[in-house]
Design a protein around this motif. Structure first.
Motif, PDB file in Angstrom:
ATOM      1  N   LYS A 358      56.550   2.490  -6.104  1.00  0.00           N
ATOM      2  CA  LYS A 358      57.902   2.393  -6.279  1.00  0.00           C
ATOM      3  C   LYS A 358      58.688   3.279  -5.539  1.00  0.00           C
ATOM      4  CE  LYS A 358      60.047   1.157  -9.933  1.00  0.00           C
ATOM      5  NZ  LYS A 358      60.451   1.367 -11.188  1.00  0.00           N
ATOM      6  N   ILE A 359      58.185   4.341  -5.622  1.00  0.00           N
ATOM      7  CA  ILE A 359      58.980   5.649  -4.710  1.00  0.00           C
ATOM      8  C   ILE A 359      58.955   5.321  -2.998  1.00  0.00           C
ATOM      9  CG2 ILE A 359      59.015   8.069  -4.298  1.00  0.00           C
ATOM     10  CD1 ILE A 359      57.809   8.613  -7.058  1.00  0.00           C
ATOM     11  N   VAL A 360      57.608   4.948  -2.821  1.00  0.00           N
ATOM     12  CA  VAL A 360      57.385   4.852  -1.306  1.00  0.00           C
ATOM     13  C   VAL A 360      58.542   3.634  -0.853  1.00  0.00           C
ATOM     14  CG1 VAL A 360      55.804   4.167   0.562  1.00  0.00           C
ATOM     15  CG2 VAL A 360      54.856   5.552  -1.165  1.00  0.00           C
ATOM     16  N   LYS A 361      58.294   2.683  -1.827  1.00  0.00           N
ATOM     17  CA  LYS A 361      59.470   1.638  -1.218  1.00  0.00           C
ATOM     18  C   LYS A 361      61.038   1.789  -1.340  1.00  0.00           C
ATOM     19  CE  LYS A 361      56.699  -1.949  -0.385  1.00  0.00           C
ATOM     20  NZ  LYS A 361      56.502  -2.411   0.923  1.00  0.00           N
ATOM     21  N   GLU A 362      61.247   2.756  -2.150  1.00  0.00           N
ATOM     22  CA  GLU A 362      62.507   3.251  -2.498  1.00  0.00           C
ATOM     23  C   GLU A 362      62.894   4.183  -1.178  1.00  0.00           C
ATOM     24  OE1 GLU A 362      65.952   3.402  -4.379  1.00  0.00           O
ATOM     25  OE2 GLU A 362      64.185   2.481  -5.056  1.00  0.00           O
ATOM     26  N   PHE A 363      61.668   4.700  -0.357  1.00  0.00           N
ATOM     27  CA  PHE A 363      62.234   5.533   0.818  1.00  0.00           C
ATOM     28  C   PHE A 363      62.063   4.558   2.081  1.00  0.00           C
ATOM     29  CE2 PHE A 363      59.849   9.527  -1.180  1.00  0.00           C
ATOM     30  CZ  PHE A 363      61.079   9.799  -2.010  1.00  0.00           C
ATOM     31  N   ARG A 364      61.987   3.107   1.656  1.00  0.00           N
ATOM     32  CA  ARG A 364      61.842   2.434   2.860  1.00  0.00           C
ATOM     33  C   ARG A 364      60.752   2.212   3.654  1.00  0.00           C
ATOM     34  NH1 ARG A 364      66.949   2.948   6.245  1.00  0.00           N
ATOM     35  NH2 ARG A 364      66.585   5.059   6.153  1.00  0.00           N
ATOM     36  N   GLY A 365      59.601   2.947   2.975  1.00  0.00           N
ATOM     37  CA  GLY A 365      58.255   3.070   3.483  1.00  0.00           C
ATOM     38  C   GLY A 365      57.073   2.114   3.220  1.00  0.00           C
ATOM     39  N   GLU A 366      55.703   2.344   3.662  1.00  0.00           N
ATOM     40  CA  GLU A 366      54.878   1.536   3.299  1.00  0.00           C
ATOM     41  C   GLU A 366      53.767   2.278   2.737  1.00  0.00           C
ATOM     42  OE1 GLU A 366      54.694  -1.709   3.117  1.00  0.00           O
ATOM     43  OE2 GLU A 366      56.658  -2.212   3.895  1.00  0.00           O
ATOM     44  N   ILE A 367      53.003   1.780   1.693  1.00  0.00           N
ATOM     45  CA  ILE A 367      51.695   2.551   1.322  1.00  0.00           C
ATOM     46  C   ILE A 367      50.555   1.637   1.345  1.00  0.00           C
ATOM     47  CG2 ILE A 367      52.195   2.263  -1.071  1.00  0.00           C
ATOM     48  CD1 ILE A 367      50.659   4.812  -1.538  1.00  0.00           C
ATOM     49  N   THR A 368      49.177   1.926   2.042  1.00  0.00           N
ATOM     50  CA  THR A 368      48.111   0.985   1.938  1.00  0.00           C
ATOM     51  C   THR A 368      47.017   2.031   1.559  1.00  0.00           C
ATOM     52  OG1 THR A 368      47.600   1.777   4.319  1.00  0.00           O
ATOM     53  CG2 THR A 368      49.038  -0.269   4.144  1.00  0.00           C
ATOM     54  N   VAL A 369      45.904   1.367   1.322  1.00  0.00           N
ATOM     55  CA  VAL A 369      44.634   1.994   0.816  1.00  0.00           C
ATOM     56  C   VAL A 369      43.202   1.154   1.492  1.00  0.00           C
ATOM     57  CG1 VAL A 369      44.503   0.484  -1.321  1.00  0.00           C
ATOM     58  CG2 VAL A 369      43.491   2.901  -1.366  1.00  0.00           C
ATOM     59  N   ASN A 370      42.581   2.033   1.810  1.00  0.00           N
ATOM     60  CA  ASN A 370      41.213   1.629   2.516  1.00  0.00           C
ATOM     61  C   ASN A 370      40.270   2.345   1.818  1.00  0.00           C
ATOM     62  OD1 ASN A 370      42.077  -0.344   4.601  1.00  0.00           O
ATOM     63  ND2 ASN A 370      42.811   1.571   5.498  1.00  0.00           N
ATOM     64  N   SER A 371      39.261   1.545   1.213  1.00  0.00           N
ATOM     65  CA  SER A 371      38.205   2.071   0.386  1.00  0.00           C
ATOM     66  C   SER A 371      36.903   1.303   0.505  1.00  0.00           C
ATOM     67  CB  SER A 371      38.586   2.180  -1.177  1.00  0.00           C
ATOM     68  OG  SER A 371      37.757   2.970  -2.029  1.00  0.00           O
TER      69      SER A 371
END
Length: 395
Positions: A358-371
């Protein structure tokens, strides 16, 4: 009028007293007009000489930036008179490096105690083909930045329709189970009363009531998940240096990782780019991911636990990667880690990574995960770097 003054000044020795008075009055009137124009400009304007001492300043500049010791404007360079440290350092740096035709964006608290976003531009003052000083131009872009934030939040609301539909579907099942067990309980009570008039024994009733209570808890969980997903965050957006926040956070948790035998490597981009973020919430992003990495490393029981933190700028985005060599996750788990209340930890709440998302989206950003299972996990956070508003010609 300027042509008249110029021609008259060429023949000043031949002018009579009356003509000289007329010339002076004309010059005085022109200066009043120019001064009125400068003072009426909504943008801030500070003109300095080649020693960077103020020769002219308008009201808007005083409103956007808090100036002190203005009685020293003839002897002190302008950066010594500006209260805002970041703006002062920027102008001082431009003076030392002789940088002109450049600008920088800042978040400040103006003289009227209001938070504002401004762009400070450094421009050369050219007179008769020579550099006669510098123009410091201050533009208020607060309304534009706030509009961008509002538009981003409006876009986020588009997903609420699908979310509400999903919640409505989830609520049906618990409600159906509650309804069925209450009906069964009512029928049993009615049957007993029509017979010997006695109620069923406690165990018989508890059987139905326990199911009802369980389903009520499920309903409450679904509603809480929904409220958590739609409730807006309290965000105080300012222009801040993310690497500085990371460095302070690393100093905080480093002893804890050393005690656990986890090797931490840090490679930050170092350009000190500033992002439009909330410092407290950005720290929460970082700490949350790092703590998850620590848990993954410890659960893998590896003797050579490693955590790598890197940041860099690419395609006008600030990119932060946090990689660990912990237990990793399978594809199914990766696809659900940002869902509310989804957790693989026995004592986890399932809200940490949802908050991060939610915070990343509020900053107009993107978050991804590779595992990869038993190999490790890499979280990648991308946040846009604010684009400068003023397009300047090359010198």
């Amino acid at each position: 009028m300027a042509d008249f003054v110029e021609k008259a000044s060429e023949k000043i020795t031949k002018l009579s007293d009356e003509q000289l008075e007329r010339l002076l009055n004309t010059v005085r009137e022109e200066n009043k007009i120019y001064d009125s124009i400068i003072q009426s400009i909504p943008s801030g304007l500070v003109i300095v000489d080649n020693n960077w001492c103020i020769t002219k300043i308008n009201k808007s500049a005083k409103r956007y930036l808090h100036f002190f010791h203005l009685h020293l404007i003839k002897s002190d360079p302008v950066w010594n008179l500006i209260a805002d440290e970041e703006v002062s350092n920027f102008i001082s740096f431009c003076a030392q490096k002789q940088n002109t035709n450049t600008n920088e964006e800042f978040s400040i608290v103006s003289a009227d105690d209001k938070a504002r976003f401004i762009v400070v531009s450094i421009l050369p003052l050219v007179c008769d083909g020579k550099i006669a000083g510098t123009i410091i131009f201050i533009e208020d872009i607060t309304a534009k930045r706030q509009q961008e934030i509002l538009m981003h939040r409006m876009e986020s609301l588009k997903s609420l329709t699908n979310l509400a539909a999903s919640v409505a579907h989830e609520i049906k099942n618990p409600l159906g189970a509650i309804s069925i067990h209450i009906q069964l309980l009512q029928k049993s009570i009615k049957k007993c009363r029509e017979g010997d008039g006695q109620l069923p024994d406690e165990k018989f009733m508890e059987k139905y009531l326990s199911v009802v209570n369980e389903e009520i808890e499920n309903l409450n969980k679904i509603v809480m998940d929904f409220l958590f997903a739609v409730r807006p965050l309290k965000v105080n957006m300012t222009l801040s240096e993310p690497d500085s926040i990371i460095e302070k956070s690393i100093n905080f948790f480093m002893p804890e990782f050393e005690n656990c035998g986890i090797e931490v490597s840090v490679n930050l981009q170092g350009n000190r780019n500033r992002l439009l973020i909330d410092e407290k919430l950005f720290r929460e992003i970082f700490i949350n991911i790092v703590q998850n990495a620590k848990a993954a490393i410890l659960s893998s029981k590896k003797s050579n636990g490693k955590l790598a933190i890197n940041s860099f700028i690419k395609n006008d985005h600030y990119i932060l990667t946090i990689a660990d060599n912990g237990c990793g996750m399978d594809e199914a788990t990766c696809s659900r880690i940002f869902e509310p209340y989804y957790t693989t930890k026995a004592d986890g709440t399932g809200l940490g990574l949802t908050t991060v998302y939610k915070i990343v989206k509020e900053f107009r950003g993107e978050i991804t995960v590779n595992s990869e299972l038993d190999e490790g996990t890499v979280f990648t956070v991308q946040i846009p770097v604010p684009q400068k508003e003023t397009m300047l010609l090359e010198e």
